[in-house]
Design a protein around this motif. Structure first.
Motif, PDB file in Angstrom:
ATOM      1  N   ALA A 155       0.798  -1.012  -0.002  1.00  0.00           N
ATOM      2  CA  ALA A 155      -0.054  -0.168   0.103  1.00  0.00           C
ATOM      3  C   ALA A 155       0.840   1.455   0.154  1.00  0.00           C
ATOM      4  N   MET A 156       1.805   0.932   1.036  1.00  0.00           N
ATOM      5  CA  MET A 156       2.796   2.510   1.097  1.00  0.00           C
ATOM      6  C   MET A 156       3.562   2.555  -0.316  1.00  0.00           C
ATOM      7  N   ALA A 157       4.021   1.292  -0.954  1.00  0.00           N
ATOM      8  CA  ALA A 157       4.656   1.374  -2.348  1.00  0.00           C
ATOM      9  C   ALA A 157       3.809   1.995  -3.349  1.00  0.00           C
ATOM     10  N   PHE A 158       2.579   1.602  -3.318  1.00  0.00           N
ATOM     11  CA  PHE A 158       1.956   2.172  -4.329  1.00  0.00           C
ATOM     12  C   PHE A 158       1.669   3.546  -4.187  1.00  0.00           C
ATOM     13  N   ILE A 159       1.257   4.159  -3.179  1.00  0.00           N
ATOM     14  CA  ILE A 159       1.069   5.482  -3.268  1.00  0.00           C
ATOM     15  C   ILE A 159       2.465   6.470  -3.425  1.00  0.00           C
ATOM     16  N   THR A 160       3.454   5.899  -3.010  1.00  0.00           N
ATOM     17  CA  THR A 160       4.806   6.520  -3.169  1.00  0.00           C
ATOM     18  C   THR A 160       5.136   6.353  -4.577  1.00  0.00           C
ATOM     19  N   TYR A 161       4.651   5.292  -5.239  1.00  0.00           N
ATOM     20  CA  TYR A 161       5.026   5.178  -6.735  1.00  0.00           C
ATOM     21  C   TYR A 161       4.121   6.403  -7.683  1.00  0.00           C
ATOM     22  N   VAL A 162       2.893   6.435  -6.871  1.00  0.00           N
ATOM     23  CA  VAL A 162       2.056   7.708  -7.634  1.00  0.00           C
ATOM     24  C   VAL A 162       2.970   9.133  -7.388  1.00  0.00           C
ATOM     25  N   LEU A 163       3.310   9.244  -6.302  1.00  0.00           N
ATOM     26  CA  LEU A 163       3.938  10.238  -6.241  1.00  0.00           C
ATOM     27  C   LEU A 163       5.216  10.738  -6.916  1.00  0.00           C
ATOM     28  N   VAL A 164       5.861   9.372  -6.845  1.00  0.00           N
ATOM     29  CA  VAL A 164       7.352   9.611  -7.706  1.00  0.00           C
ATOM     30  C   VAL A 164       6.990   9.743  -9.218  1.00  0.00           C
ATOM     31  N   ALA A 165       5.843   8.942  -9.594  1.00  0.00           N
ATOM     32  CA  ALA A 165       5.583   9.400 -11.096  1.00  0.00           C
ATOM     33  C   ALA A 165       4.942  10.731 -11.314  1.00  0.00           C
ATOM     34  N   GLY A 166       4.431  11.261 -10.467  1.00  0.00           N
ATOM     35  CA  GLY A 166       4.064  12.714 -10.648  1.00  0.00           C
ATOM     36  C   GLY A 166       5.120  13.748 -10.660  1.00  0.00           C
ATOM     37  N   LEU A 167       6.187  13.289  -9.754  1.00  0.00           N
ATOM     38  CA  LEU A 167       7.290  14.080  -9.791  1.00  0.00           C
ATOM     39  C   LEU A 167       8.002  13.952 -11.173  1.00  0.00           C
ATOM     40  N   ALA A 168       8.195  12.654 -11.861  1.00  0.00           N
ATOM     41  CA  ALA A 168       8.872  12.354 -12.807  1.00  0.00           C
ATOM     42  C   ALA A 168       7.815  13.373 -14.102  1.00  0.00           C
ATOM     43  N   LEU A 169       6.801  13.237 -14.092  1.00  0.00           N
ATOM     44  CA  LEU A 169       5.923  14.100 -14.909  1.00  0.00           C
ATOM     45  C   LEU A 169       6.341  15.540 -14.762  1.00  0.00           C
ATOM     46  N   GLY A 170       6.545  15.892 -13.659  1.00  0.00           N
ATOM     47  CA  GLY A 170       6.785  17.312 -13.384  1.00  0.00           C
ATOM     48  C   GLY A 170       8.023  17.829 -14.152  1.00  0.00           C
ATOM     49  N   THR A 171       9.122  16.732 -14.056  1.00  0.00           N
ATOM     50  CA  THR A 171      10.435  17.126 -14.772  1.00  0.00           C
ATOM     51  C   THR A 171      10.258  17.240 -16.211  1.00  0.00           C
ATOM     52  N   GLN A 172       9.455  16.696 -16.785  1.00  0.00           N
ATOM     53  CA  GLN A 172       9.192  16.692 -18.216  1.00  0.00           C
ATOM     54  C   GLN A 172       8.271  17.693 -18.599  1.00  0.00           C
ATOM     55  N   ASN A 173       7.564  18.415 -17.705  1.00  0.00           N
ATOM     56  CA  ASN A 173       6.558  19.504 -18.086  1.00  0.00           C
ATOM     57  C   ASN A 173       5.357  18.710 -18.589  1.00  0.00           C
ATOM     58  N   LYS A 174       5.088  17.807 -18.045  1.00  0.00           N
ATOM     59  CA  LYS A 174       3.820  17.094 -18.243  1.00  0.00           C
ATOM     60  C   LYS A 174       2.713  16.884 -17.323  1.00  0.00           C
ATOM     61  N   PHE A 175       3.123  17.584 -16.037  1.00  0.00           N
ATOM     62  CA  PHE A 175       2.390  17.259 -15.040  1.00  0.00           C
ATOM     63  C   PHE A 175       1.012  17.894 -15.025  1.00  0.00           C
ATOM     64  N   SER A 176      -0.060  17.034 -14.397  1.00  0.00           N
ATOM     65  CA  SER A 176      -1.397  17.562 -14.612  1.00  0.00           C
ATOM     66  C   SER A 176      -1.961  16.566 -13.543  1.00  0.00           C
ATOM     67  N   PRO A 177      -3.073  17.139 -12.783  1.00  0.00           N
ATOM     68  CA  PRO A 177      -3.876  16.073 -11.883  1.00  0.00           C
ATOM     69  C   PRO A 177      -4.611  15.077 -12.775  1.00  0.00           C
ATOM     70  N   GLU A 178      -5.176  15.478 -13.908  1.00  0.00           N
ATOM     71  CA  GLU A 178      -5.814  14.449 -14.879  1.00  0.00           C
ATOM     72  C   GLU A 178      -4.763  13.203 -15.159  1.00  0.00           C
ATOM     73  N   LEU A 179      -3.554  13.623 -15.424  1.00  0.00           N
ATOM     74  CA  LEU A 179      -2.641  12.800 -15.925  1.00  0.00           C
ATOM     75  C   LEU A 179      -2.162  11.737 -14.779  1.00  0.00           C
ATOM     76  N   LEU A 180      -1.844  12.683 -13.750  1.00  0.00           N
ATOM     77  CA  LEU A 180      -1.511  11.706 -12.437  1.00  0.00           C
ATOM     78  C   LEU A 180      -2.637  10.814 -12.152  1.00  0.00           C
ATOM     79  N   GLY A 181      -3.798  11.167 -12.157  1.00  0.00           N
ATOM     80  CA  GLY A 181      -5.124  10.208 -11.891  1.00  0.00           C
ATOM     81  C   GLY A 181      -4.997   8.929 -12.880  1.00  0.00           C
ATOM     82  N   VAL A 182      -4.695   9.495 -14.145  1.00  0.00           N
ATOM     83  CA  VAL A 182      -4.803   8.195 -15.305  1.00  0.00           C
ATOM     84  C   VAL A 182      -3.633   7.299 -14.830  1.00  0.00           C
ATOM     85  N   GLN A 183      -2.401   7.742 -14.350  1.00  0.00           N
ATOM     86  CA  GLN A 183      -1.162   7.068 -14.068  1.00  0.00           C
ATOM     87  C   GLN A 183      -1.567   6.151 -12.973  1.00  0.00           C
ATOM     88  N   ALA A 184      -2.266   6.712 -11.715  1.00  0.00           N
ATOM     89  CA  ALA A 184      -2.488   5.932 -10.622  1.00  0.00           C
ATOM     90  C   ALA A 184      -3.705   4.717 -10.891  1.00  0.00           C
TER      91      ALA A 184
END
Length: 308
Positions: A155-184
């Motif tokens: 459970a903690m690894a899944f939540i951390t993975y979603v947060l890290v994915a949001g950080l990685a998308l932010g480094t690519q200038n692709k971050f958005s709440p909708e895209l993070l929701g799709v990733q999760a």
């Protein structure tokens, strides 16, 4: 001519006895008062009425409390019985689909267990004893046995993975709440599909095992630890570090799943202490290899687009 004086004197003489009579009559009651004092008489009934009203109010209040207390106690008892019955009904119906009582076992972890389990997931090669300890036909809590499955780390690894994915998308200038929701949601859907596929395979192969759905969910969720290591390495040191760290974690999770599931799926062989031969045993071996081999595929599929 003296009529007025005489008349006034006559009247004066006539009035004196009347005044004397009035004074004498009042002297019988109170000689100092000209008129009779009726204030005490009026105050007496009024005070008595107020006292009577207060007494009635007090009596009414006590009677009301005597009548209301049994009713309130009865209503409280009836409400508590309804609440207890409703809670029991909810617990019974909920335990059909989500065994809440069993979930407590999978979250009975401590800091020592989490540290040892993370080390086992990343470096499982030196671990020898993979059997789960039992106490009176019941597996011990995860905090007492590092081989026991748990849901805290997945459970903690899944939540951390979603947060890290949001950080990685932010480094690519692709971050958005909708895209993070799709990733999760995509990661969660793949996890559910994997568990359902394993359950269907176990049913088709007719494997007699003590693996539960929660056990499969826990084992399938351990791969998020390696995914986090790979993504964080790629963000810090670039794409080559991502491939190297992910490759290491893929091999580690493959070995971990093989050594863990072989004791669960090959229960006959584990019980007899020897390898059981035959087509059914081969199917079990193939199923174990398939489950373990699917973990690296999911790990790469869910992380490769996060590193550029």
């Amino acid at each position: 001519m003296d009529y007025t004086a005489t008349q006034s004197g006559f009247r004066q003489r006539k009035l004196q006895p009347n005044m004397h009579m009035d004074n004498s009559s009042m002297d019988g009651t109170d000689g100092s008062q000209l008129f009779e004092d009726t204030s005490g008489v009026a105050a007496g009934p009024q005070a008595g009425y107020s006292n009577q009203q207060a007494g009635l109010q007090a009596a009414g209040f006590s009677g009301q409390s005597l009548l209301s207390d049994p009713m309130s106690n009865l209503a409280m008892a009836y409400g508590s019985s309804l609440a207890s019955q409703g809670r029991e009904m909810v617990d019974k119906n909920l335990d059909r689909f989500i065994p809440i009582s069993k979930l407590k076992y999978y979250f009975a972890v401590d800091t020592v267990y989490v540290g040892k389990k993370l080390g086992l997931l990343v470096f499982p090669y030196m671990h020898e004893n993979w059997e789960v300890s039992y106490q009176q036909d019941t597996p011990v809590a995860p905090r007492f046995d590092v081989n026991a499955p748990d849901l805290y780390i997945p459970a903690m690894a899944f939540i951390t993975y979603v947060l890290v994915a949001g950080l990685a998308l932010g480094t690519q200038n692709k971050f958005s709440p909708e895209l993070l929701g799709v990733q999760a949601s995509s990661a969660l859907v793949w996890l559910i599909m994997e568990v359902l596929a394993v359950l269907l395979s176990l049913y088709l192969v007719t494997v007699n095992t003590d693996l539960t759905t929660i056990d499969l969910l826990a084992f399938s969720g351990y791969k998020y630890v390696g995914m986090i290591v790979g993504v964080v390495s790629g963000l810090l040191f670039g794409r080559p570090a991502y491939y190297l760290s992910l490759l290491w974690c893929c091999v580690a999770i493959f070995v971990f799943m093989i050594r863990t599931l072989r004791l669960k799926l090959l229960s006959e062989a584990a019980a007899e202490g020897r390898q059981v031969r035959g087509s059914r045993n081969q199917l079990r071996m193939y199923l174990t290899m398939s489950i373990a081999g699917a973990q690296p595929l999911f790990m790469f599929w869910l992380t490769y687009h996060l590193i550029r």
